[in-house]
Design a protein around this motif. Sequence first.
Motif, mmCIF file in Angstrom:
data_model
loop_
_atom_site.group_PDB
_atom_site.id
_atom_site.type_symbol
_atom_site.label_atom_id
_atom_site.label_comp_id
_atom_site.label_asym_id
_atom_site.label_seq_id
_atom_site.Cartn_x
_atom_site.Cartn_y
_atom_site.Cartn_z
ATOM 1 N N LYS A 53 2.770 -12.046 -1.279
ATOM 2 C CA LYS A 53 2.023 -11.455 -0.253
ATOM 3 C C LYS A 53 1.705 -10.066 -0.557
ATOM 4 O O LYS A 53 0.483 -9.736 -0.140
ATOM 5 N N CYS A 54 2.353 -9.243 -1.309
ATOM 6 C CA CYS A 54 2.106 -7.860 -1.613
ATOM 7 C C CYS A 54 0.540 -7.979 -2.110
ATOM 8 O O CYS A 54 -0.577 -7.262 -2.044
ATOM 9 N N VAL A 55 0.621 -8.617 -3.553
ATOM 10 C CA VAL A 55 -0.507 -8.957 -4.375
ATOM 11 C C VAL A 55 -1.847 -9.256 -3.532
ATOM 12 O O VAL A 55 -3.009 -8.942 -3.536
ATOM 13 N N GLN A 56 -1.432 -10.274 -2.510
ATOM 14 C CA GLN A 56 -2.666 -10.655 -1.567
ATOM 15 C C GLN A 56 -3.271 -9.943 -0.735
ATOM 16 O O GLN A 56 -4.341 -9.708 -0.563
ATOM 17 N N LEU A 57 -2.333 -8.759 -0.317
ATOM 18 C CA LEU A 57 -2.625 -8.002 0.692
ATOM 19 C C LEU A 57 -3.087 -6.748 0.256
ATOM 20 O O LEU A 57 -3.616 -5.964 1.025
ATOM 21 N N ASN A 58 -2.814 -6.467 -1.029
ATOM 22 C CA ASN A 58 -2.602 -4.963 -1.533
ATOM 23 C C ASN A 58 -3.716 -5.219 -2.799
ATOM 24 O O ASN A 58 -3.363 -5.398 -3.936
ATOM 25 N N SER A 95 -4.593 -2.883 -4.847
ATOM 26 C CA SER A 95 -4.297 -2.144 -5.997
ATOM 27 C C SER A 95 -3.532 -2.942 -7.000
ATOM 28 O O SER A 95 -3.241 -2.409 -7.984
ATOM 29 N N LEU A 96 -2.791 -3.947 -6.362
ATOM 30 C CA LEU A 96 -1.914 -4.735 -7.423
ATOM 31 C C LEU A 96 -2.638 -5.813 -7.811
ATOM 32 O O LEU A 96 -3.090 -6.778 -7.033
ATOM 33 N N PRO A 97 -2.681 -5.796 -9.084
ATOM 34 C CA PRO A 97 -3.562 -6.846 -9.985
ATOM 35 C C PRO A 97 -2.953 -8.247 -9.838
ATOM 36 O O PRO A 97 -1.719 -8.536 -9.928
ATOM 37 N N ALA A 149 4.991 -2.838 -11.192
ATOM 38 C CA ALA A 149 3.813 -3.261 -10.530
ATOM 39 C C ALA A 149 3.608 -2.312 -9.291
ATOM 40 O O ALA A 149 2.634 -1.855 -8.908
ATOM 41 N N LEU A 150 4.657 -1.860 -8.581
ATOM 42 C CA LEU A 150 4.704 -1.266 -7.395
ATOM 43 C C LEU A 150 4.549 0.089 -7.527
ATOM 44 O O LEU A 150 4.856 0.616 -8.413
ATOM 45 N N ASN A 151 3.946 0.701 -6.478
ATOM 46 C CA ASN A 151 3.739 2.168 -6.504
ATOM 47 C C ASN A 151 5.159 2.802 -5.801
ATOM 48 O O ASN A 151 5.095 2.887 -4.508
ATOM 49 N N THR A 152 5.980 3.157 -6.435
ATOM 50 C CA THR A 152 7.201 3.794 -6.018
ATOM 51 C C THR A 152 7.533 5.053 -6.704
ATOM 52 O O THR A 152 6.898 5.575 -7.598
ATOM 53 N N THR A 153 8.524 5.573 -6.047
ATOM 54 C CA THR A 153 9.044 7.219 -6.793
ATOM 55 C C THR A 153 9.611 6.956 -7.992
ATOM 56 O O THR A 153 10.382 5.785 -8.370
ATOM 57 N N ILE A 154 9.977 8.067 -8.770
ATOM 58 C CA ILE A 154 10.627 8.045 -9.834
ATOM 59 C C ILE A 154 12.179 7.779 -9.629
ATOM 60 O O ILE A 154 12.923 6.969 -10.431
ATOM 61 N N ILE A 185 1.595 -2.279 4.399
ATOM 62 C CA ILE A 185 0.356 -2.823 4.407
ATOM 63 C C ILE A 185 0.066 -3.065 5.969
ATOM 64 O O ILE A 185 -1.264 -3.027 6.285
ATOM 65 N N ASN A 186 1.242 -3.772 6.713
ATOM 66 C CA ASN A 186 0.827 -4.345 7.921
ATOM 67 C C ASN A 186 0.351 -2.899 8.945
ATOM 68 O O ASN A 186 -0.329 -2.910 9.687
#
Length: 199
Positions: free
Chosen positions: A88-93, A95-97, A120-125, A155-156
């Motif tokens: 779902k994240c890849v379909q909606l975002n 920036s995720l290949p 793959a996610l944009n997360t903090t260190i 995303i929502n």
Amino acid sequence: VTQLDPEVESPLPDDLYQVGTEIAVGRMMRMPDGSTSVLSQGRRRVEIVEITQTSPSLRARARPVYEPTERTKETVALMRAVLTLFEKCVQLNRSLPEESYVYAMSIEEPGWLADLVTSALNTTIAERQTILETFQPAMRLQRVSVMLGRELDVINLRWMAGVFRSEFLAGARNIGDWYAGLVRRSLPRSTPAIVMVSL
């Protein structure tokens, strides 16, 4: 290992996390700005046992961290849940290949799946470090599913902000009218809606 604060120019042993990754260096590249970039691949988790050298650079002795790789009913269920959320994240975002999801589908080991999705996610260190320091694959998958849930929430919210902007600009008289309409459209038709908005 990663620094606790990436802004520290010359880190000391206390400036480092204690769990890191053994890597295989693939290629070093000189960048146009004069810096050096290294392409590498993580092999396994390691934990610092002791710092053996601090000058001219830090050197440490580390022990490998072994983790179970068997697939239990729990881990299989968690893997399915993570894959569903990741899809779902890849379909909606954008920036995720999409290739990252295709690759994730082929992974058989629960811990490896959690690590790939996290990368793959944009997360903090700090979030990445928490996953790195979670040695049990089932617990790691649970934490990654929470991260994916938060990503879907963001995303929502972005989607709702876009809807608000377009509908508000298209003629809603005020934010209360827009919100009441949004609530009415999101409820099933058989649900009576009473919306009170106070601004």
